[in-house]
Design an enzyme around this catalytic site. Structure first.
Site, PDB file in Angstrom:
ATOM      1  N   GLU A   9      70.785  30.960 128.179  1.00 24.42           N
ATOM      2  CA  GLU A   9      71.001  29.962 127.250  1.00 24.42           C
ATOM      3  C   GLU A   9      70.902  28.040 127.506  1.00 24.42           C
ATOM      4  O   GLU A   9      70.743  27.382 125.491  1.00 24.42           O
ATOM      5  CB  GLU A   9      72.386  30.483 126.701  1.00 24.42           C
ATOM      6  CG  GLU A   9      73.561  31.091 126.723  1.00 24.42           C
ATOM      7  CD  GLU A   9      75.010  31.443 126.540  1.00 24.42           C
ATOM      8  OE1 GLU A   9      75.110  30.570 125.680  1.00 24.42           O
ATOM      9  OE2 GLU A   9      75.471  32.621 127.582  1.00 24.42           O
ATOM     10  N   GLU A  86      80.678  36.803 125.032  1.00 25.84           N
ATOM     11  CA  GLU A  86      79.872  35.743 124.717  1.00 25.84           C
ATOM     12  C   GLU A  86      78.737  35.241 124.389  1.00 25.84           C
ATOM     13  O   GLU A  86      77.634  36.179 123.918  1.00 25.84           O
ATOM     14  CB  GLU A  86      80.714  34.457 123.986  1.00 25.84           C
ATOM     15  CG  GLU A  86      79.794  33.417 123.039  1.00 25.84           C
ATOM     16  CD  GLU A  86      80.468  34.210 122.081  1.00 25.84           C
ATOM     17  OE1 GLU A  86      80.511  33.372 120.170  1.00 25.84           O
ATOM     18  OE2 GLU A  86      81.990  34.379 121.985  1.00 25.84           O
TER      19      GLU A  86
END
Length: 745
Positions: A9, A86
């Protein structure tokens, strides 16, 4: 050799794990989500099983193009986003954008960024967990159903720019309900009686009156206290009972996300958001000189207190070597979290106990060091031996009355050698040792001190207590606590002052409307039940579209009814006596993100704004001006002279009309959590050095916190922020002297 692309990420995370993988691995960062529901439209087909319409996020085109190009150059792709729902959703969206089969072993996850964890994860990829993805989708769509239907209603009925949220509205309600409790609270008087006893040859000690005729005594008023004092006139005092006990005190469990936010608030004065930002940096990796980037803590979003056997054994070895066998319990400690938890991840702990805070301090920022030290100490202490506390209680009889003195001393510190958990009331453990004595001993009462008290209302929520309450009531999840606390402040529904949350008038109005017309949306139990259903979706026990349907159909009916019955709610502006110098109208008091300010009611023709100077009734000690309440750029309250900039006297502490007995300067009120208010001299040159009161023998010594703030020659001031104060995002105009512009909470 086959080539592998690993997608994480963030760049920091990419840099940290790159060094653990060979030349045949390329690591790229997606920079978070690349696909989402568009902001400009509802994007949920409620007639077709709530099918969402996802689009590439604006501004992420170059990242997507680069990743697609990289995919073509490798033999396989491993998606290594964060190990939670998530992160699972981000990985799933990547499969759609990069044309990867979600059913193939393309997903890896790890709880810590260490060599072993990364290499093991690469060896054991798995398919995308669609149940976890659906749980995240359900939450996202649920929030869209509420936000995109309820917020426009608030715009039409109250004012533009408002928002309502499935979880944020409940958090605001908690704060509003608490404020109503406080305002409705009626203090009740009560008294205590403290005696100072002495036995020949022994040091004096204090005891409190606690019984009358062997029953607990409650002293309601001054008259009752005077009767008791009359009864005790000339009384003799004798020790009737001595109880000695040895108590064990166990260490706190390692941190969860919630307990980390709470403790960082108590001990470091960090907001929830700041805690999570700094913790994320520690997790993703810090450059440790020649060692390169290294993750210092395990994954930071967890509600489990479980710890791996490897980590426990490492901690036990460290404790044995550093502190000795007495500090090591016979069996490793494993704590069980209360209530329902997601146990996929360990508790938050250091990736290696050998990386002591002092050894890496030179590579960390001050905030990183403080938080890492907190996490490290909490984890090490959690595996240490219990503390042994010797407690003693002494009962002292005086006719029908009985006093009790209690004392304790740490016999063996155990885990307390490393770490002691904080308290929400700010109180500290203090050793209190009583003198040796025997039953039957006669004592002399040197003094009897009566004291009047009043019961206190429940305290307002702080970052720590709000997060704790949200967790206890099952509202939100570890990843949502910090955004919730931040959002309700940004919306202007609550303000933080002296660490406490106060609801604004706007917040009270919105909550009252939602209570009356959308009771489920703002109901604590309903919201907690929805969290339970989202958990069931993640476990494969609920169909996500069915959960959304059960919620939406009654919600839609309520929405249609509310549209008809709710009239326009007028939030009247308070008219001030201040005249607008540009158009001559009386300025009105507006509420901005950082509190109240003055604005011209002639907007948009006249856009004049100015700070609202709230008077304190205290004269400035430097000139003939008055001390007024001001706010810093970040909304923190301080006090300054009304004649600024001619007079630049400022202080963080509340000014009073009391004069210092040593120099005649103004005294300020120092408010320390868990302690009574203290008066301190605001003059940094005063020989009392901030001493409170006139008689040195009867007062406490303390450092004045006004040193920097009382310098009247502050060199710089922040610029006023008058431009566009009618915008919902613009804070009120503030003038802040340099002396008051220190680091914020």
């Amino acid at each position: 050799m086959s080539k592998t692309l690993v997608i994480v990420e963030s760049p920091a995370k990419a840099k940290s794990i790159s060094k653990y993988l060979g030349r045949n691995f390329t690591v790229k960062a997606s920079m978070g989500h690349l696909r989402d529901l568009p902001k400009s439209q509802f994007a949920v087909d409620v007639e077709n099983n709530f099918t969402p319409k996802y689009i590439a996020i604006r501004g992420k085109g170059d990242i997507i193009k680069d990743l697609r190009s990289s995919v073509k150059k490798v033999d396989r792709v491993l998606l290594a986003s964060d190990p939670d729902r998530e992160g699972e959703a981000i990985a799933w969206h990547l499969t759609k954008l990069l044309d990867i089969d979600e059913h193939t072993p393309c997903r890896i996850e790890f709880n810590e960024i260490t060599k072993n964890a990364i290499q093991q994860a690469v060896k054991h990829p798995r398919p995308i967990d669609i149940d976890r993805v659906n749980a995240q989708q359900a939450r996202r769509i649920l929030d869209r159903l509420v936000g995109y239907n309820l917020s426009p209603l608030l715009w039409r009925k109250i004012k533009k720019g408002l928002s309502a949220g499935r979880v944020q509205s409940v958090a605001v309600r908690l704060i509003c309900d608490r404020e109503e409790e406080i305002q409705a609270f009626i203090p009740e008087e009560y008294w205590t009686l403290t005696a100072k006893f002495v036995k020949a040859g022994k040091s004096p000690f204090e005891a409190k009156l606690n019984k009358y005729q062997n029953k607990k005594i409650e002293i309601a008023n001054k008259e009752s206290m005077e009767r008791i004092l009359a009864d005790l006139q000339g009384a003799s005092y004798q020790v009737t009972n001595i109880t000695r006990k040895e108590k064990l005190r166990n260490p706190a469990a390692p941190f969860t996300t919630s307990s980390l936010q709470q403790e960082a608030s108590r001990k470091l004065n960090f907001t929830s958001r700041k805690t999570m930002v700094v913790a994320q940096q520690l997790y993703e990796g810090i450059e440790l000189g020649k060692q390169g980037p290294m993750g210092l803590v395990t994954y930071i979003r967890t509600d489990s207190t479980r710890v791996s056997e490897t980590a426990v054994e490492e901690a036990r070895g460290f404790i044995l070597e550093r502190f000795g066998p007495a500090y090591l319990p016979k069996e490793p400690r494993q704590t069980v979290a209360k209530g329902k938890v997601q146990d996929a991840h360990e508790a938050i702990r250091p990736t290696s106990v050998s990386l002591e805070p002092e050894s890496v301090k030179q590579y960390l920022t001050n905030d990183q060091y403080k938080l890492y030290k907190l996490i490290w100490a909490r984890f090490v202490a959690s595996q240490m031996a219990s503390a042994i506390i010797d407690t003693t209680s002494i009962d002292i009889a005086a006719g029908d009355y009985s006093f009790r003195a209690s004392g304790s001393i740490v016999k063996f510190p155990g885990f307390m050698q490393v770490y002691i958990e904080g308290n929400d009331d700010g109180s500290k453990d203090e050793e209190k040792l009583l003198p040796e004595m025997n039953e039957g001993d006669k004592l002399e009462a040197k003094s009897l001190t009566p004291k009047q008290h009043f019961t206190q209302p429940p305290p307002r929520y702080t970052d720590a207590t709000l997060v704790k309450t949200l967790e206890e009531k099952g509202i939100g999840r570890p990843s949502t606590y910090a955004p919730i606390v931040e959002t309700i402040q940004k919306r202007g529904y609550v303000v933080r002052e002296n660490k406490q949350f106060y609801p604004t008038e706007l917040g009270m109005i919105v909550v009252e409307m939602l209570k009356n017309h959308f009771p489920d949306i703002i109901n604590v139990e309903f919201t907690a039940d929805m969290e339970e259903k989202l958990d069931q979706i993640a476990e494969g026990d609920q169909e996500w579209s069915e959960v959304l349907r059960e919620f939406y159909l009654p919600f839609k009916e309520t929405l249609e009814k509310a549209e008809e019955v709710i009239g326009k709610v007028k939030v009247a502006d308070e008219v001030s006596e201040e005249i607008c110098e540009q158009c001559g109208k009386n300025m009105v008091i507006k509420l901005g993100r950082f509190g109240k300010f003055l604005a011209c009611p002639g907007f948009p023709e006249c856009r004049n704004t100015k700070p609202l100077l709230e008077p304190t009734g205290v004269a400035c000690p430097k000139c003939d001006g008055e001390m007024v309440i001001r706010r810093s750029k970040k909304g923190r309250k301080f006090y300054g002279c009304s004649k600024y900039p001619e007079c630049q006297f400022v202080t963080w502490d509340a000014p009073t009309n009391e004069k210092c007995p040593h120099c005649g300067f103004m005294m300020v009120e120092k408010n320390s959590r868990g302690k009574e208010k203290q008066l301190l001299c605001a003059n940094e040159e005063c020989p009392s050095k901030g001493m409170a009161g006139a008689d040195d023998t009867d007062t406490k010594q303390g450092k004045s916190t006004t040193k920097a703030a009382t310098k009247t020659a502050a060199k710089k001031t922040t610029k006023t922020a008058a431009k566009g104060a009618h915008s919902k995002e613009t804070p009120p105009t503030t003038i802040v002297a340099k002396a008051a512009n220190r680091q914020e909470e």
